[in-house]
Design a protein around this motif. Sequence first.
Motif, PDB file in Angstrom:
ATOM      1  N   VAL A 217       0.836  -1.197   0.000  1.00 32.89           N
ATOM      2  CA  VAL A 217       0.000   0.000   0.000  1.00 32.89           C
ATOM      3  C   VAL A 217       0.874   1.251   0.000  1.00 32.89           C
ATOM      4  N   ASN A 218       1.915   1.244   0.827  1.00 35.89           N
ATOM      5  CA  ASN A 218       2.823   2.394   0.893  1.00 35.89           C
ATOM      6  C   ASN A 218       3.504   2.636  -0.448  1.00 35.89           C
ATOM      7  N   ARG A 219       3.933   1.555  -1.079  1.00 42.24           N
ATOM      8  CA  ARG A 219       4.625   1.701  -2.357  1.00 42.24           C
ATOM      9  C   ARG A 219       3.680   2.187  -3.451  1.00 42.24           C
ATOM     10  N   ILE A 220       2.461   1.685  -3.450  1.00 40.85           N
ATOM     11  CA  ILE A 220       1.463   2.151  -4.420  1.00 40.85           C
ATOM     12  C   ILE A 220       1.257   3.652  -4.283  1.00 40.85           C
ATOM     13  N   ASN A 221       1.176   4.136  -3.033  1.00 40.81           N
ATOM     14  CA  ASN A 221       0.985   5.569  -2.802  1.00 40.81           C
ATOM     15  C   ASN A 221       2.202   6.374  -3.274  1.00 40.81           C
ATOM     16  N   GLU A 222       3.392   5.847  -3.038  1.00 46.14           N
ATOM     17  CA  GLU A 222       4.608   6.522  -3.498  1.00 46.14           C
ATOM     18  C   GLU A 222       4.624   6.634  -5.029  1.00 46.14           C
ATOM     19  N   LEU A 223       4.283   5.546  -5.678  1.00 44.76           N
ATOM     20  CA  LEU A 223       4.323   5.531  -7.137  1.00 44.76           C
ATOM     21  C   LEU A 223       3.263   6.440  -7.746  1.00 44.76           C
ATOM     22  N   SER A 224       2.074   6.453  -7.155  1.00 45.03           N
ATOM     23  CA  SER A 224       1.008   7.297  -7.709  1.00 45.03           C
ATOM     24  C   SER A 224       1.330   8.773  -7.554  1.00 45.03           C
ATOM     25  N   SER A 225       2.178   9.125  -6.578  1.00 47.49           N
ATOM     26  CA  SER A 225       2.578  10.528  -6.414  1.00 47.49           C
ATOM     27  C   SER A 225       3.677  10.918  -7.387  1.00 47.49           C
ATOM     28  N   ALA A 226       4.334   9.926  -7.986  1.00 44.11           N
ATOM     29  CA  ALA A 226       5.408  10.205  -8.927  1.00 44.11           C
ATOM     30  C   ALA A 226       4.952  10.068 -10.380  1.00 44.11           C
ATOM     31  N   PHE A 227       4.150   9.055 -10.662  1.00 47.25           N
ATOM     32  CA  PHE A 227       3.715   8.769 -12.033  1.00 47.25           C
ATOM     33  C   PHE A 227       2.466   9.578 -12.408  1.00 47.25           C
ATOM     34  N   SER A 228       2.234   9.700 -13.696  1.00 40.96           N
ATOM     35  CA  SER A 228       0.966  10.273 -14.169  1.00 40.96           C
ATOM     36  C   SER A 228      -0.018   9.114 -14.370  1.00 40.96           C
TER      37      SER A 228
ATOM     38  N   ASP B 187      -3.110   7.097 -12.097  1.00 39.19           N
ATOM     39  CA  ASP B 187      -3.980   7.187 -10.927  1.00 39.19           C
ATOM     40  C   ASP B 187      -4.435   5.812 -10.482  1.00 39.19           C
ATOM     41  N   VAL B 188      -4.620   5.664  -9.170  1.00 37.31           N
ATOM     42  CA  VAL B 188      -5.092   4.406  -8.594  1.00 37.31           C
ATOM     43  C   VAL B 188      -6.597   4.483  -8.375  1.00 37.31           C
ATOM     44  N   CYS B 189      -7.326   3.578  -9.027  1.00 34.52           N
ATOM     45  CA  CYS B 189      -8.785   3.517  -8.874  1.00 34.52           C
ATOM     46  C   CYS B 189      -9.180   2.548  -7.774  1.00 34.52           C
ATOM     47  N   ALA B 190      -8.513   1.401  -7.710  1.00 34.87           N
ATOM     48  CA  ALA B 190      -8.861   0.386  -6.717  1.00 34.87           C
ATOM     49  C   ALA B 190      -7.672  -0.534  -6.503  1.00 34.87           C
ATOM     50  N   TYR B 191      -7.632  -1.160  -5.321  1.00 35.95           N
ATOM     51  CA  TYR B 191      -6.614  -2.168  -5.036  1.00 35.95           C
ATOM     52  C   TYR B 191      -7.103  -3.084  -3.922  1.00 35.95           C
ATOM     53  N   SER B 192      -6.566  -4.289  -3.893  1.00 38.44           N
ATOM     54  CA  SER B 192      -6.755  -5.192  -2.760  1.00 38.44           C
ATOM     55  C   SER B 192      -5.515  -6.065  -2.664  1.00 38.44           C
TER      56      SER B 192
ATOM     57  N   HIS C 212      -1.178 -12.689  -3.791  1.00 39.74           N
ATOM     58  CA  HIS C 212      -1.294 -11.859  -4.975  1.00 39.74           C
ATOM     59  C   HIS C 212      -1.955 -10.533  -4.620  1.00 39.74           C
ATOM     60  N   TYR C 213      -1.931  -9.609  -5.562  1.00 35.84           N
ATOM     61  CA  TYR C 213      -2.619  -8.338  -5.351  1.00 35.84           C
ATOM     62  C   TYR C 213      -3.310  -7.926  -6.638  1.00 35.84           C
ATOM     63  N   HIS C 214      -4.322  -7.076  -6.493  1.00 36.99           N
ATOM     64  CA  HIS C 214      -5.053  -6.516  -7.629  1.00 36.99           C
ATOM     65  C   HIS C 214      -4.897  -5.002  -7.614  1.00 36.99           C
ATOM     66  N   LEU C 215      -4.770  -4.427  -8.805  1.00 39.19           N
ATOM     67  CA  LEU C 215      -4.717  -2.979  -8.960  1.00 39.19           C
ATOM     68  C   LEU C 215      -5.575  -2.577 -10.153  1.00 39.19           C
ATOM     69  N   VAL C 216      -6.355  -1.517 -10.003  1.00 40.87           N
ATOM     70  CA  VAL C 216      -7.053  -0.920 -11.135  1.00 40.87           C
ATOM     71  C   VAL C 216      -6.480   0.479 -11.303  1.00 40.87           C
ATOM     72  N   LEU C 217      -5.890   0.749 -12.457  1.00 38.16           N
ATOM     73  CA  LEU C 217      -5.160   1.996 -12.687  1.00 38.16           C
ATOM     74  C   LEU C 217      -5.732   2.766 -13.868  1.00 38.16           C
ATOM     75  N   ARG C 218      -5.552   4.095 -13.828  1.00 38.57           N
ATOM     76  CA  ARG C 218      -5.895   4.944 -14.965  1.00 38.57           C
ATOM     77  C   ARG C 218      -4.646   5.651 -15.452  1.00 38.57           C
ATOM     78  N   LEU C 219      -4.337   5.464 -16.724  1.00 33.36           N
ATOM     79  CA  LEU C 219      -3.166   6.094 -17.326  1.00 33.36           C
ATOM     80  C   LEU C 219      -3.531   7.488 -17.829  1.00 33.36           C
TER      81      LEU C 219
END
Length: 325
Positions: free
Chosen positions: A48-59, A61-66, A71-78
């Motif tokens: 979770v921490n890493r996802i937040n770090e990456l979303s603050s650096a990349f263009s 966006d994180v829509c959902a995760y579990s 394993h993990y799931h991520l829903v992203l918007r480019l």
Amino acid sequence: MTQPRQNIVSVSDTPYYHCIGRCVRRAFLCGKDEFSGKSFEHRRQWIVNRINELSSAFSIDVCAYSIMSNHYHLVLRLSPEESKQWSQAEVIQRWQKLYSGGTLVSSYQAGIALSEIEKTALDTMTEIWRKRLSDLSWFMRCLNEHIAKMANKEDKCTGRFWEGRFKSQALLDETALMTCMAYVDLNPIRANMANTPETSEHTSVRERIRQHLGKSHQANNLLVMDGDNTNSQGIPFYLNDYLELLDWTGRAIRENKSGFIPMKLAPILKRLQIEPDTWMNQVNHFGKRYFKVAGSKELIKSIALKIGIKWMNGQGKSSPFESPT
């Protein structure tokens, strides 16, 4: 037939993607090892921490995760257009959240005069970083490599931690996006790890609820749900509608209770003209019914034609995404 990822990841077709990372063999991402008795639960927060770090650096966006046990799931918007608006200084600043940048960047930031060759080299590097900071594969690489190094260090071992490259799935329309997000947010309930969305730890829905109630101290890096208005900059449905939808969907899929479809439908289903039975069937089987892409059969067919294949999963005659006639 296996397709190159570049054929599937196309922002011109859709900016939304469902990504899955899975551990190799018996490696533990999270959870408790029944053989050794060792708990790996703390690794959920790593992710979770890493996802937040990456979303603050990349263009991106994180829509959902579990975050599940292996394993993990991520829903992203480019949003590649966003990165094109960044100045050179902002690109460097964002890149340095992940990597040092090297001596040339250090000289530039210290105000040391650069030669023409050095300026050209810096310009070239900056443009490479700009592209990487809007690229799905680089986002996932920065996530998986980071977690693998931390896990291997903790386990005092080397070698592969993930079973392979991450899996990605294009979400071609609004219905596919909503269904996938619900599927992701309800994963802990389906796995009997939680009873309700608000108690599903290390999920985006729990974080959204805590933020809504003012109980979260975590940085808010989730893409906002701001409805279906024409000026929407976020996810095109309202948080209250989505939470209501998740609530009764979660009740219906719990194995220890009789499944039921409430008489009251969330407005989001009415707007999209989705029947409740169709919705439940779709959420329950989302992970098996679609592979590389998810959406209406017409959109899936158009993607198949675009990349030169005759058929893709989900292209059948009775797609659950189709609106009732």
